[in-house]
Design a protein around this motif. Sequence first.
Motif, short mmCIF file in Angstrom:
data_model
loop_
_atom_site.label_atom_id
_atom_site.label_comp_id
_atom_site.label_asym_id
_atom_site.label_seq_id
_atom_site.Cartn_x
_atom_site.Cartn_y
_atom_site.Cartn_z
N GLU A 1 47.76 47.61 45.11
CA GLU A 1 47.39 47.65 43.70
C GLU A 1 48.04 46.44 43.05
N ARG B 1 43.61 45.39 36.34
CA ARG B 1 44.39 46.09 37.35
C ARG B 1 43.41 46.45 38.46
N LYS C 1 42.74 48.19 42.41
CA LYS C 1 43.20 49.06 43.50
C LYS C 1 42.24 48.91 44.67
N ILE D 1 38.78 49.73 42.78
CA ILE D 1 38.73 50.19 41.38
C ILE D 1 39.23 49.03 40.53
N GLU E 1 40.12 47.85 36.68
CA GLU E 1 40.44 48.38 35.34
C GLU E 1 40.68 47.22 34.40
N ARG E 2 39.90 47.16 33.34
CA ARG E 2 40.04 46.06 32.39
C ARG E 2 39.75 46.61 30.98
N GLN F 1 38.96 50.24 30.62
CA GLN F 1 37.80 50.81 31.32
C GLN F 1 37.98 50.70 32.82
N LYS F 2 37.57 51.75 33.52
CA LYS F 2 37.75 51.78 34.97
C LYS F 2 36.41 51.87 35.70
N ASN G 1 43.60 60.31 40.42
CA ASN G 1 43.68 59.20 39.45
C ASN G 1 42.36 58.89 38.76
N LEU H 1 37.22 57.79 35.82
CA LEU H 1 36.46 56.53 35.87
C LEU H 1 35.39 56.50 34.77
N ASP H 2 35.17 55.32 34.24
CA ASP H 2 34.11 55.14 33.26
C ASP H 2 32.77 54.89 33.93
#
Length: 258
Positions: free
Chosen positions: A120, A127, A129, A147, A149-150, A153-154, A175, A178-179
Motif C-alpha cells: 500500500e 493511495r 493498494k 484499489i 483512492e483519490r 473516492q475509492k 476495508n 468502494l465508490d
Amino acid sequence: MKLCFLGTGTAGSKLMPEGTVPEGKRRCCSMWIDGDVVVDLSMQSFDFATKLGLDTSRVTDVFLSHTHRDHYCKATLLAYAAAAKTKINFWCHKDSLTRIGLTEEEAAVLNVHPIEVGDEWETAGMRVKALRANHLTPGGGQPLHYIFERNGQKLFYGCDGAWFCADTWEYMRANGDLDAMILEATVGDDAGNFRIGTHNTVPMLRLMLTAIRENGVLKEGGTLIADHIGGAIHSDKMVPLLDELGMIEAYDGLTLEI
Ligand SMILES: [Zn+2]
Ligand SMILES: [Zn+2]
C-alpha cells in the motif's frame, strides 16, 4: 475520478495486425484515471489516446495488472514515457520484470517500482493498494488487482481475474466502502466455458455482486462497470445481461465520472 476507457476487450484483440481494430470490435485493456494515470498498457492504448486528443504529456504514473500481451506492450510503455513531461512511475509486480523485458537503457527512462501483493503506498495524489488476482501468468509474476483512492473516492480495478482470492476478498470485506468497481466479464453468459479458473462469467458475476452488495464492499448506489469483455461492443447478448446485473458496459472511448 474521471475514467476514460481506451481498450475494453480480451486477448483476441491483440491478434489484429498492428493493433488495428475493425468497427465494433474492442481494443485490448487500458484505462486512464483523471488524465494522469494509466492502468494497463495495451498495444493500442497510446495511439487511441492520441486519436481521442488526450494529453499524453500529463501522464505521471502507469500501473500494470499483469504481463499478458493484451495488458502489456513494451512499445506502449515507452511511448508514454517519451511523451510525458516528467519521468513516469511504472508500477508492476516484482516477479514480472523478466517478462516486461526492459533493457537497461529503456528502464533508465522510467522510475520502475516492483511491488508485492498487499503493498500500500501513495503516488500521484492517490493511495494505492495491490491485491492478489485469481489469474495466471506462469513465469510472469503474480497478477494484481488495485484499489485506487483519490479525493475521498475509492475505485477497484479487477482485470484480469476470476472470482476473488480469499485474501483479496477478506481485505475488501474489511476495508470495502468502494465508490466504484471495475470487474471483468470476459466470458459473458457461457457458464460452461473452460476459462472459469481465471476469468468471470456472467453467472459468476451475479453471485459475486450479491455478496459485494450485502457485505458493504460497494457503497450503496456505487458504480459497477463490466470491462474486459469478449466479443463485440454493445452486443445484443451482453447488454441486457449487464443491465440486469446493474453494471455499466465499458467500451472503447467511454468516459465516466464516478
Ligand atoms: Zn486480459
Ligand atoms: Zn490475463
